[in-house]
Design a protein around this motif. Structure first.
Motif, PDB file in Angstrom:
ATOM      1  N   VAL A  27       0.840  -1.203   0.000  1.00 38.73           N
ATOM      2  CA  VAL A  27       0.000   0.000   0.000  1.00 38.73           C
ATOM      3  C   VAL A  27       0.876   1.254   0.000  1.00 38.73           C
ATOM      4  CG1 VAL A  27      -1.681   1.325   1.345  1.00 38.73           C
ATOM      5  CG2 VAL A  27      -1.944  -1.141   1.116  1.00 38.73           C
ATOM      6  N   THR A  28       1.916   1.272   0.834  1.00 42.03           N
ATOM      7  CA  THR A  28       2.828   2.408   0.881  1.00 42.03           C
ATOM      8  C   THR A  28       3.564   2.560  -0.441  1.00 42.03           C
ATOM      9  OG1 THR A  28       3.104   2.174   3.262  1.00 42.03           O
ATOM     10  CG2 THR A  28       4.793   3.424   2.095  1.00 42.03           C
ATOM     11  N   LEU A  29       4.019   1.451  -1.003  1.00 46.61           N
ATOM     12  CA  LEU A  29       4.696   1.496  -2.290  1.00 46.61           C
ATOM     13  C   LEU A  29       3.761   2.044  -3.373  1.00 46.61           C
ATOM     14  CD1 LEU A  29       7.142   0.951  -4.053  1.00 46.61           C
ATOM     15  CD2 LEU A  29       6.380  -1.414  -4.266  1.00 46.61           C
ATOM     16  N   ALA A  30       2.518   1.643  -3.331  1.00 48.01           N
ATOM     17  CA  ALA A  30       1.543   2.146  -4.301  1.00 48.01           C
ATOM     18  C   ALA A  30       1.362   3.655  -4.152  1.00 48.01           C
ATOM     19  CB  ALA A  30       0.210   1.434  -4.132  1.00 48.01           C
ATOM     20  N   LYS A  31       1.352   4.146  -2.913  1.00 49.04           N
ATOM     21  CA  LYS A  31       1.232   5.593  -2.686  1.00 49.04           C
ATOM     22  C   LYS A  31       2.452   6.342  -3.215  1.00 49.04           C
ATOM     23  CE  LYS A  31      -1.736   5.270   1.366  1.00 49.04           C
ATOM     24  NZ  LYS A  31      -1.842   5.514   2.819  1.00 49.04           N
ATOM     25  N   ILE A  32       3.626   5.768  -3.018  1.00 48.83           N
ATOM     26  CA  ILE A  32       4.855   6.385  -3.534  1.00 48.83           C
ATOM     27  C   ILE A  32       4.808   6.439  -5.061  1.00 48.83           C
ATOM     28  CG2 ILE A  32       7.362   6.113  -3.758  1.00 48.83           C
ATOM     29  CD1 ILE A  32       7.277   4.876  -0.892  1.00 48.83           C
ATOM     30  N   CYS A  33       4.419   5.338  -5.674  1.00 47.23           N
ATOM     31  CA  CYS A  33       4.313   5.297  -7.138  1.00 47.23           C
ATOM     32  C   CYS A  33       3.292   6.309  -7.641  1.00 47.23           C
ATOM     33  CB  CYS A  33       3.940   3.896  -7.601  1.00 47.23           C
ATOM     34  SG  CYS A  33       5.278   2.700  -7.486  1.00 47.23           S
ATOM     35  N   GLU A  34       2.178   6.397  -6.952  1.00 45.03           N
ATOM     36  CA  GLU A  34       1.145   7.354  -7.347  1.00 45.03           C
ATOM     37  C   GLU A  34       1.683   8.785  -7.269  1.00 45.03           C
ATOM     38  OE1 GLU A  34      -3.077   8.959  -5.599  1.00 45.03           O
ATOM     39  OE2 GLU A  34      -2.655   6.821  -5.424  1.00 45.03           O
ATOM     40  N   TYR A  35       2.420   9.087  -6.220  1.00 39.75           N
ATOM     41  CA  TYR A  35       2.985  10.425  -6.049  1.00 39.75           C
ATOM     42  C   TYR A  35       3.914  10.781  -7.207  1.00 39.75           C
ATOM     43  CZ  TYR A  35       5.280  14.395  -3.819  1.00 39.75           C
ATOM     44  OH  TYR A  35       5.779  15.640  -3.538  1.00 39.75           O
TER      45      TYR A  35
END
Length: 51
Positions: A27-35
């Motif tokens: 989930v955190t990795l997905a947020k980083i990628c989204e950013y």
């Protein structure tokens, strides 16, 4: 961009992850990628290319 700006924008401590003080979840990795406007599948594809 600084780590401080990134934290202010996302609430994610990249320095802690980089230093191994905090594990990263998908989930955190997905947020980083989204950013950074990177698709999560693209992120893993690029890792595979680095091998």
């Amino acid at each position: 961009m600084t780590l401080e700006v990134f934290y202010f924008d996302t609430g994610i401590h990249l320095a802690r992850i980089e230093q191994g003080k905090q594990n990263i979840s998908v989930v955190t990795l997905a947020k980083i990628c989204e950013y950074f406007e990177i698709d999560l599948s693209e992120f893993f594809s690029n890792i595979e290319k680095m091998k």
